[in-house]
Scaffold this motif. Structure first.
Motif, mmCIF file in Angstrom:
data_model
loop_
_atom_site.group_PDB
_atom_site.id
_atom_site.type_symbol
_atom_site.label_atom_id
_atom_site.label_comp_id
_atom_site.label_asym_id
_atom_site.label_seq_id
_atom_site.Cartn_x
_atom_site.Cartn_y
_atom_site.Cartn_z
ATOM 1 N N PRO A 161 29.176 79.442 53.183
ATOM 2 C CA PRO A 161 30.127 80.519 53.491
ATOM 3 C C PRO A 161 30.942 80.250 54.749
ATOM 4 C CG PRO A 161 27.998 81.443 52.905
ATOM 5 C CD PRO A 161 27.808 79.962 53.016
ATOM 6 N N GLU A 162 30.356 79.587 55.727
ATOM 7 C CA GLU A 162 31.070 79.299 56.967
ATOM 8 C C GLU A 162 32.279 78.390 56.717
ATOM 9 O OE1 GLU A 162 32.172 79.534 60.866
ATOM 10 O OE2 GLU A 162 30.770 80.771 59.741
ATOM 11 N N GLU A 163 32.149 77.440 55.792
ATOM 12 C CA GLU A 163 33.282 76.579 55.447
ATOM 13 C C GLU A 163 34.427 77.417 54.871
ATOM 14 O OE1 GLU A 163 32.421 72.676 53.490
ATOM 15 O OE2 GLU A 163 30.383 73.511 53.465
ATOM 16 N N TRP A 164 34.083 78.333 53.985
ATOM 17 C CA TRP A 164 35.095 79.195 53.377
ATOM 18 C C TRP A 164 35.757 80.066 54.436
ATOM 19 C CZ3 TRP A 164 36.847 79.265 48.373
ATOM 20 C CH2 TRP A 164 36.187 78.407 47.500
ATOM 21 N N ARG A 165 34.959 80.615 55.349
ATOM 22 C CA ARG A 165 35.512 81.462 56.406
ATOM 23 C C ARG A 165 36.477 80.675 57.283
ATOM 24 N NH1 ARG A 165 35.775 82.373 61.203
ATOM 25 N NH2 ARG A 165 34.303 80.803 61.885
ATOM 26 N N GLN A 166 36.100 79.459 57.646
ATOM 27 C CA GLN A 166 36.955 78.633 58.504
ATOM 28 C C GLN A 166 38.273 78.292 57.817
ATOM 29 O OE1 GLN A 166 34.425 75.327 59.484
ATOM 30 N NE2 GLN A 166 33.393 76.427 61.145
ATOM 31 N N VAL A 167 38.202 77.910 56.555
ATOM 32 C CA VAL A 167 39.431 77.567 55.832
ATOM 33 C C VAL A 167 40.308 78.800 55.654
ATOM 34 C CG1 VAL A 167 40.364 76.757 53.632
ATOM 35 C CG2 VAL A 167 38.475 75.527 54.715
ATOM 36 N N THR A 179 45.200 81.693 57.148
ATOM 37 C CA THR A 179 45.788 82.912 57.722
ATOM 38 C C THR A 179 46.624 82.587 58.947
ATOM 39 O OG1 THR A 179 43.947 84.240 56.903
ATOM 40 C CG2 THR A 179 45.255 85.190 58.673
ATOM 41 N N GLN A 180 46.101 81.736 59.833
ATOM 42 C CA GLN A 180 46.843 81.364 61.039
ATOM 43 C C GLN A 180 48.135 80.632 60.689
ATOM 44 O OE1 GLN A 180 44.129 79.189 63.526
ATOM 45 N NE2 GLN A 180 42.917 81.009 64.004
ATOM 46 N N GLU A 181 48.080 79.764 59.702
ATOM 47 C CA GLU A 181 49.279 79.023 59.306
ATOM 48 C C GLU A 181 50.311 79.953 58.682
ATOM 49 O OE1 GLU A 181 51.634 75.526 58.989
ATOM 50 O OE2 GLU A 181 49.980 76.172 60.257
ATOM 51 N N ILE A 182 49.876 80.912 57.883
ATOM 52 C CA ILE A 182 50.800 81.899 57.313
ATOM 53 C C ILE A 182 51.465 82.688 58.437
ATOM 54 C CG2 ILE A 182 50.926 84.067 56.004
ATOM 55 C CD1 ILE A 182 48.826 82.833 54.099
ATOM 56 N N ARG A 183 50.690 83.111 59.414
ATOM 57 C CA ARG A 183 51.253 83.854 60.554
ATOM 58 C C ARG A 183 52.270 83.005 61.310
ATOM 59 N NH1 ARG A 183 45.630 86.434 62.691
ATOM 60 N NH2 ARG A 183 45.595 88.222 61.286
ATOM 61 N N ARG A 184 51.920 81.743 61.535
ATOM 62 C CA ARG A 184 52.828 80.855 62.258
ATOM 63 C C ARG A 184 54.146 80.677 61.508
ATOM 64 N NH1 ARG A 184 54.629 75.884 62.511
ATOM 65 N NH2 ARG A 184 53.523 75.120 60.689
ATOM 66 N N LEU A 185 54.054 80.425 60.213
ATOM 67 C CA LEU A 185 55.270 80.223 59.417
ATOM 68 C C LEU A 185 56.083 81.505 59.276
ATOM 69 C CD1 LEU A 185 53.814 77.860 56.683
ATOM 70 C CD2 LEU A 185 55.437 77.249 58.499
ATOM 71 N N THR A 186 55.401 82.642 59.220
ATOM 72 C CA THR A 186 56.101 83.909 59.113
ATOM 73 C C THR A 186 56.877 84.194 60.407
ATOM 74 O OG1 THR A 186 54.423 84.763 57.619
ATOM 75 C CG2 THR A 186 55.827 86.385 58.676
ATOM 76 N N LYS A 187 56.259 83.953 61.556
ATOM 77 C CA LYS A 187 56.948 84.148 62.837
ATOM 78 C C LYS A 187 58.124 83.226 62.984
ATOM 79 C CE LYS A 187 53.075 86.026 65.413
ATOM 80 N NZ LYS A 187 52.106 85.811 66.482
#
Length: 106
Positions: free
Chosen positions: A84-90, A95-103
């Protein structure tokens, strides 16, 4: 007359495909019968949400990042990350990349 809460094998395929359980007043309280979602159904939902996030990332211009994320968790159809930790990290990195591209698009 069988109880799927006690023995799901009685309902075919070792419980495979059982998406809901009967939420009877005797089991959950209350006065009405309501369907109770299974863990399988919740995992199907999670998979659909993961797919939608990867598609969004791709559409925002992060095709390589989406592909990398998907392959990290599922290098093939029979080799799926189990921790589960692998899934959480990915999921967090997507999510961070989506936020970066959206900004950046703003």
């Amino acid at each position: 007359t069988k109880d799927p809460w006690q023995d799901v094998n009685e309902f075919g395929g070792n419980g495979d495909g059982t998406l809901f359980y009967p939420g009877t007043p005797e089991k959950i309280g209350g006065r009405t019968h309501v369907p109770i979602e299974s863990l399988r159904l919740k995992l199907i939902r999670d998979g659909l949400e993961d797919y939608e996030y990867l598609v969004l990332l791709d559409r925002l211009g992060g095709k390589a990042a989406a592909r990398t994320a998907a392959l990290k968790l599922a290098p093939s159809g029979f080799d799926i990350a189990q921790k589960p930790e692998e899934w959480r990290q990915v999921r967090e990195s997507v999510t961070q990349e989506i936020r970066r591209l959206t900004k950046r698009a703003e």
